[in-house]
Enzyme design. Sequence first.
Site, PDB file in Angstrom:
ATOM      1  N   CYS A   1       0.718  -1.068  -0.031  1.00 49.56           N
ATOM      2  CA  CYS A   1      -0.354   0.207  -0.049  1.00 49.56           C
ATOM      3  C   CYS A   1       0.298   1.014  -0.057  1.00 49.56           C
ATOM      4  O   CYS A   1       0.458   2.263  -0.494  1.00 49.56           O
ATOM      5  CB  CYS A   1      -1.022   0.466   1.158  1.00 49.56           C
ATOM      6  SG  CYS A   1       0.264  -0.297   3.098  1.00 49.56           S
TER       7      CYS A   1
ATOM      8  N   HIS B   1      -2.047   0.852   7.150  1.00 44.76           N
ATOM      9  CA  HIS B   1      -2.891   1.044   5.655  1.00 44.76           C
ATOM     10  C   HIS B   1      -2.178   2.399   5.419  1.00 44.76           C
ATOM     11  O   HIS B   1      -1.971   3.668   6.640  1.00 44.76           O
ATOM     12  CB  HIS B   1      -3.879   1.134   5.311  1.00 44.76           C
ATOM     13  CG  HIS B   1      -4.330   1.218   3.495  1.00 44.76           C
ATOM     14  ND1 HIS B   1      -3.895   0.130   3.187  1.00 44.76           N
ATOM     15  CD2 HIS B   1      -5.059   1.920   3.797  1.00 44.76           C
ATOM     16  CE1 HIS B   1      -4.687   0.111   1.763  1.00 44.76           C
ATOM     17  NE2 HIS B   1      -5.325   0.937   2.248  1.00 44.76           N
TER      18      HIS B   1
ATOM     19  N   ASP C   1      -7.622   5.607  -2.044  1.00 45.53           N
ATOM     20  CA  ASP C   1      -7.106   4.983  -1.832  1.00 45.53           C
ATOM     21  C   ASP C   1      -6.466   3.991  -3.321  1.00 45.53           C
ATOM     22  O   ASP C   1      -7.424   3.419  -3.845  1.00 45.53           O
ATOM     23  CB  ASP C   1      -7.812   4.000  -0.659  1.00 45.53           C
ATOM     24  CG  ASP C   1      -7.682   2.959  -0.469  1.00 45.53           C
ATOM     25  OD1 ASP C   1      -6.121   2.611  -0.659  1.00 45.53           O
ATOM     26  OD2 ASP C   1      -7.246   2.049   0.964  1.00 45.53           O
TER      27      ASP C   1
END
Length: 561
Positions: free
Chosen positions: A408, A452, A468
């Site tokens: 991520c 994250h 995202d």
Amino acid sequence: MMRLSQLYQQPVFWVILSLALVISPHLSRFPGWATGLVLLLLGWRVLCIQRASWLAPKWLLFILIVISSIGIFIHFGTLFGKTAGSVLLAILLAIKTHESHSNRDYMLLIALSFFIIVTNFLFSQSIPTVIFMLLLVVVLVISMITIHQQDAPLSIQYKFRLASRLVLQALPLMLIMFVLFPRITGPLWKLPEEQQTAQTGLSDSMSPGNISSLIQSNALAFRVEFKDKIPPQHALYWRALVLWYFDGRSWEEGKTNITPWPSMQSSKKIYEYTMTIEPHQKNWLFGLDMPVRVPKGVEYTSNFLLRAKGQISSLFQYSLGSSLDYIIQPQISPWERSAGLKIPPNSNTRTVELGRQLAHKYQQPQQIIDHVLEMYNQQNFHYTLKPPLTPGFDPVDQFLFDTRRGFCEHYASSFTLLMRSAGIPARAVIGYQGGTMNPLNKVMTVRQKDAHAWSEVWIEDKGWVRIDPTAAIAPERVERNVDAALEPEERPFHMQINAGFARDLIFYLDAIDNQWKQWVIGYDDRLQQQLMQSIFNQRMSFQDMILMMVTGFALILGILM
């Protein structure tokens, strides 16, 4: 050579065994040289039980004290912090065994061993720690019995039964003290800060690999108990840090956002919940995007972040209200526009050039955003826990144009830089995403593996909007959890066993642990008064609780007598 049955009758053996056991939980926190020195001194003392002439001379013990003190100060920067003080105390007690010869000396060492048991709770107050410490209390009582048995032929079985009975008789007194002793708001003392205090969880910066390394940890970050409805899994973004400054490789918070109090528009649908955060030695507090109701004593910054007044060094609980439908900062400030467009010179030039090409190709920011997300989804990018290394000064270029394999932080970093290169103010955000609901108590657990990173871009009339990019390449990560997004061979062990009977067992243990932390570790003056009011239907004063405690003591002692 002394037989084992004879060794059991030696008071000094039980003293050394007691010291070794109470120090053992600390050893993992000790420097290697300190662990070796403590074990050497205790083992040396066991060999000297039959040969007192082998005991270390006092001049050698003095040198060891001086050298150890210097070593501890160099390693920790102090002699009196939690860890530094524990190391120093352990070494001094191990040295003390070499000049202890009488029952009086042995009793002093046993008394100090009880104190070391208390120091273990400065680091861990978990249920296994408490059980282990109670067993050590039994061992210490056996040691005291052995010291005073003189010539009485007491078997180890008899001493164990006697010690266990004495400890069990003391438990009711302990429970009365715990429930009724008046709680005092705030700590009784503050230990000095250490230069190398252990920290867990998120870092204050983001670079390739530092979030993916957290996935290896199943440690608890915080628990959440929602009052009514629970948000959908894909909406569970727990905000922790906003990163403005990028040096070409790492993202950091940078300078303080000097924007005046930012504006927010949100719907009337508010999710109310209570957060219970594990200690992480920072002042960061977490909130569901986007907090709209914040408790007193909690700072709400211009980056829409929550901050405590001091470090979270113990269990910390607070209640919040958040809205999932919001607009923040519809009018960007000059400072945020400037900070959100900064690009490091002579770094990741291919990425910067791609962003500028997109700015020429598309007129609207949303078109640029959609193009980049489609690029991640269509152009053979991979979401992996084990991405190739990207050394050097252009890690984003290497990821976007060469490896195309990342976690991520790789996607959030590259997306944010692309947006800035295309003239869209952008910033990186790190925190946690998702959570696991325990069906037994309806409490959600968020663990370090849920760490994250994502991006926020500023769009006119929409304000700062969360994007995202990981969801474009691995939607399972957001819709379900990180376990579902990884290939089976990449999942750490704690993910592989999280199914079937093991999963049910984890839920039961987690529910027990939650109750332990809420009602034992978190038993403060507020909970104490709630309990007293539920029992006596009135608020109890300091004098009333002391009187009840003394009465309870007298009653229990009368029964035991």
